[in-house]
Design a protein around this motif. Sequence first.
Motif, short mmCIF file in Angstrom:
data_model
loop_
_atom_site.label_atom_id
_atom_site.label_comp_id
_atom_site.label_asym_id
_atom_site.label_seq_id
_atom_site.Cartn_x
_atom_site.Cartn_y
_atom_site.Cartn_z
N ARG A 1 -4.27 -1.33 -8.48
CA ARG A 1 -4.42 -1.77 -7.08
C ARG A 1 -3.12 -2.38 -6.59
NH1 ARG A 1 -10.04 -2.09 -7.52
NH2 ARG A 1 -10.50 0.11 -7.82
N LEU A 2 -2.84 -2.18 -5.33
CA LEU A 2 -1.70 -2.86 -4.70
C LEU A 2 -2.06 -3.11 -3.24
CD1 LEU A 2 1.16 -3.97 -4.67
CD2 LEU A 2 2.02 -1.63 -4.41
N ASN A 3 -2.19 -4.39 -2.91
CA ASN A 3 -2.56 -4.80 -1.55
C ASN A 3 -1.49 -5.77 -1.06
OD1 ASN A 3 -4.85 -4.46 -3.43
ND2 ASN A 3 -6.22 -4.95 -1.74
N ILE A 4 -0.67 -5.33 -0.13
CA ILE A 4 0.25 -6.27 0.51
C ILE A 4 -0.41 -6.73 1.80
CG2 ILE A 4 2.55 -6.62 1.49
CD1 ILE A 4 2.51 -6.15 -1.57
N ASP A 5 -0.48 -8.04 1.97
CA ASP A 5 -1.17 -8.59 3.14
C ASP A 5 -0.58 -8.03 4.43
OD1 ASP A 5 -3.15 -10.93 3.89
OD2 ASP A 5 -1.47 -10.97 5.32
N GLN B 1 3.71 -6.84 5.18
CA GLN B 1 4.13 -5.49 4.80
C GLN B 1 5.52 -5.19 5.36
OE1 GLN B 1 1.02 -2.62 5.72
NE2 GLN B 1 -0.51 -3.80 4.61
N GLY B 2 6.21 -4.28 4.68
CA GLY B 2 7.53 -3.85 5.13
C GLY B 2 8.64 -4.83 4.84
N LYS B 3 8.38 -5.80 3.94
CA LYS B 3 9.41 -6.81 3.61
C LYS B 3 9.88 -6.68 2.16
CE LYS B 3 7.20 -10.23 6.67
NZ LYS B 3 6.51 -11.54 6.67
N GLY B 4 9.49 -5.59 1.50
CA GLY B 4 9.96 -5.38 0.13
C GLY B 4 9.02 -5.90 -0.95
N TYR B 5 7.90 -6.49 -0.57
CA TYR B 5 7.01 -7.06 -1.59
C TYR B 5 6.31 -5.97 -2.42
CZ TYR B 5 7.72 -11.40 0.99
OH TYR B 5 8.30 -12.50 1.59
N GLY B 6 5.95 -4.87 -1.77
CA GLY B 6 5.31 -3.78 -2.52
C GLY B 6 6.26 -3.21 -3.56
N THR B 7 7.49 -3.02 -3.15
CA THR B 7 8.51 -2.52 -4.08
C THR B 7 8.67 -3.48 -5.25
OG1 THR B 7 9.66 -1.40 -2.29
CG2 THR B 7 10.95 -1.88 -4.28
N TYR B 8 8.76 -4.77 -4.93
CA TYR B 8 8.90 -5.79 -5.98
C TYR B 8 7.73 -5.70 -6.97
CZ TYR B 8 8.43 -10.14 -8.41
OH TYR B 8 8.24 -11.06 -9.41
N GLY C 1 -0.49 8.34 6.72
CA GLY C 1 -0.52 6.88 6.80
C GLY C 1 -0.80 6.23 5.46
N GLY C 2 -1.04 7.04 4.44
CA GLY C 2 -1.27 6.50 3.09
C GLY C 2 0.06 6.16 2.42
N PRO C 3 -0.01 5.68 1.18
CA PRO C 3 1.20 5.18 0.53
C PRO C 3 2.03 6.23 -0.19
CG PRO C 3 -0.69 4.73 -0.84
CD PRO C 3 -1.23 5.41 0.40
C1 COA Z 1 1.85 0.70 0.66
C2 COA Z 1 2.21 -0.78 0.47
C3 COA Z 1 1.78 -1.25 -0.91
C4 COA Z 1 3.74 -0.90 0.59
O1 COA Z 1 4.12 -2.24 0.41
P1 COA Z 1 5.22 -2.89 1.40
O2 COA Z 1 5.53 -4.24 0.89
O3 COA Z 1 4.72 -2.78 2.77
O4 COA Z 1 6.43 -1.88 1.16
P2 COA Z 1 8.00 -2.23 1.06
O5 COA Z 1 8.36 -3.23 2.09
O6 COA Z 1 8.35 -2.54 -0.35
O7 COA Z 1 8.57 -0.80 1.50
C5 COA Z 1 9.45 -0.01 0.74
C6 COA Z 1 9.75 1.24 1.51
O8 COA Z 1 8.57 2.04 1.63
C7 COA Z 1 8.30 2.31 3.00
N1 COA Z 1 6.83 2.31 3.16
C8 COA Z 1 5.99 1.32 2.85
N2 COA Z 1 4.73 1.70 3.11
C9 COA Z 1 4.82 2.95 3.61
C10 COA Z 1 3.89 3.89 4.09
N3 COA Z 1 2.57 3.65 4.07
N4 COA Z 1 4.33 5.09 4.55
C11 COA Z 1 5.66 5.37 4.57
N5 COA Z 1 6.60 4.52 4.12
C12 COA Z 1 6.18 3.33 3.66
C13 COA Z 1 8.95 1.17 3.75
O9 COA Z 1 9.22 1.55 5.08
C14 COA Z 1 10.21 0.98 2.95
O10 COA Z 1 11.16 1.96 3.27
P3 COA Z 1 12.73 1.61 3.37
O11 COA Z 1 13.13 1.15 1.99
O12 COA Z 1 13.35 2.90 3.78
O13 COA Z 1 12.82 0.53 4.38
C15 COA Z 1 1.59 -1.71 1.54
O14 COA Z 1 2.01 -1.28 2.82
C16 COA Z 1 0.07 -1.76 1.51
O15 COA Z 1 -0.50 -2.65 0.90
N6 COA Z 1 -0.60 -0.78 2.18
C17 COA Z 1 -2.04 -0.73 2.31
C18 COA Z 1 -2.76 -0.54 0.99
C19 COA Z 1 -2.24 0.62 0.16
O16 COA Z 1 -2.03 1.73 0.62
N7 COA Z 1 -2.04 0.31 -1.12
C20 COA Z 1 -1.65 1.27 -2.11
C21 COA Z 1 -2.90 1.81 -2.75
S1 COA Z 1 -2.54 3.05 -3.97
#
Ligand code: COA
Length: 158
Positions: free
Chosen positions: A81-85, A89-96, A122-124
């Motif tokens: 699971r990965l849930n960024i609040d 989102q979009g601040k690098g926390y998911g990547t981290y 719109g998915g990840p």
């Molecule tokens: C998908 C998710 C985990 C990404 O985390 P985040 O912290 O928002 O992502 P980051 O800030 O680390 O983004 C890293 C890069 O991915 C891109 N990115 C992030 N989510 C994206 C998406 N859904 N679609 C396209 N690009 C995406 C960012 O724009 C960024 O690109 P850049 O490096 O060119 O600027 C987060 O948006 C989330 O929780 N989404 C909803 C739940 C989900 O889908 N979870 C995954 C389940 S498998």
Amino acid sequence: MELRKIDPANLDSALAITVRPDQQDLVASVVKSLAEAYVHPAHAWPRLIVDGDQPVGFVMAFIRIPWNDEPGVDLRSGLWRLNIDQAHQGKGYGTYAVEAVCAELRARGETHAYVTWEPRAGGPAPFYRALGFHLTGEESEGQIVAVRDLTGFPKSSA
Ligand SMILES: CC(C)(COP(=O)(O)OP(=O)(O)OC[C@H]1O[C@@H](n2cnc3c(N)ncnc32)[C@H](O)[C@@H]1OP(=O)(O)O)[C@@H](O)C(=O)NCCC(=O)NCCS
């Protein structure tokens, strides 16, 4: 940034992590993940993602148990699971969080990290593909299965 174990002091902060309403089909709620962690304690590795003292997300890895190699048992490890609040989102926390989980798996001797995602606009998918995950060609319960080779990446400091 760091990953913290879920404990009595931060449980409410973990439960308060929510994705956007239009993303709620993409990932289970934190409360469901913690319930699954409770019933799969050997496999689940749930953590709160914090920046300073600010909770920003939740991640849960699944960890294979090398000695539990009976037929039918999934011998993979990866991101469960990965849930960024929604506010963070979009601040690098998911990547981290992905890098931190991969570092944890690498430290446990794993060579691959798996993940599954919902195949919809719109998915990840772009997020994970940019991080080096590629499709295995499998599907699991309607989700796309992808894998990242952990052997070619530098060790993370997470
Ligand atoms: C998908 C998710 C985990 C990404 O985390 P985040 O912290 O928002 O992502 P980051 O800030 O680390 O983004 C890293 C890069 O991915 C891109 N990115 C992030 N989510 C994206 C998406 N859904 N679609 C396209 N690009 C995406 C960012 O724009 C960024 O690109 P850049 O490096 O060119 O600027 C987060 O948006 C989330 O929780 N989404 C909803 C739940 C989900 O889908 N979870 C995954 C389940 S498998």
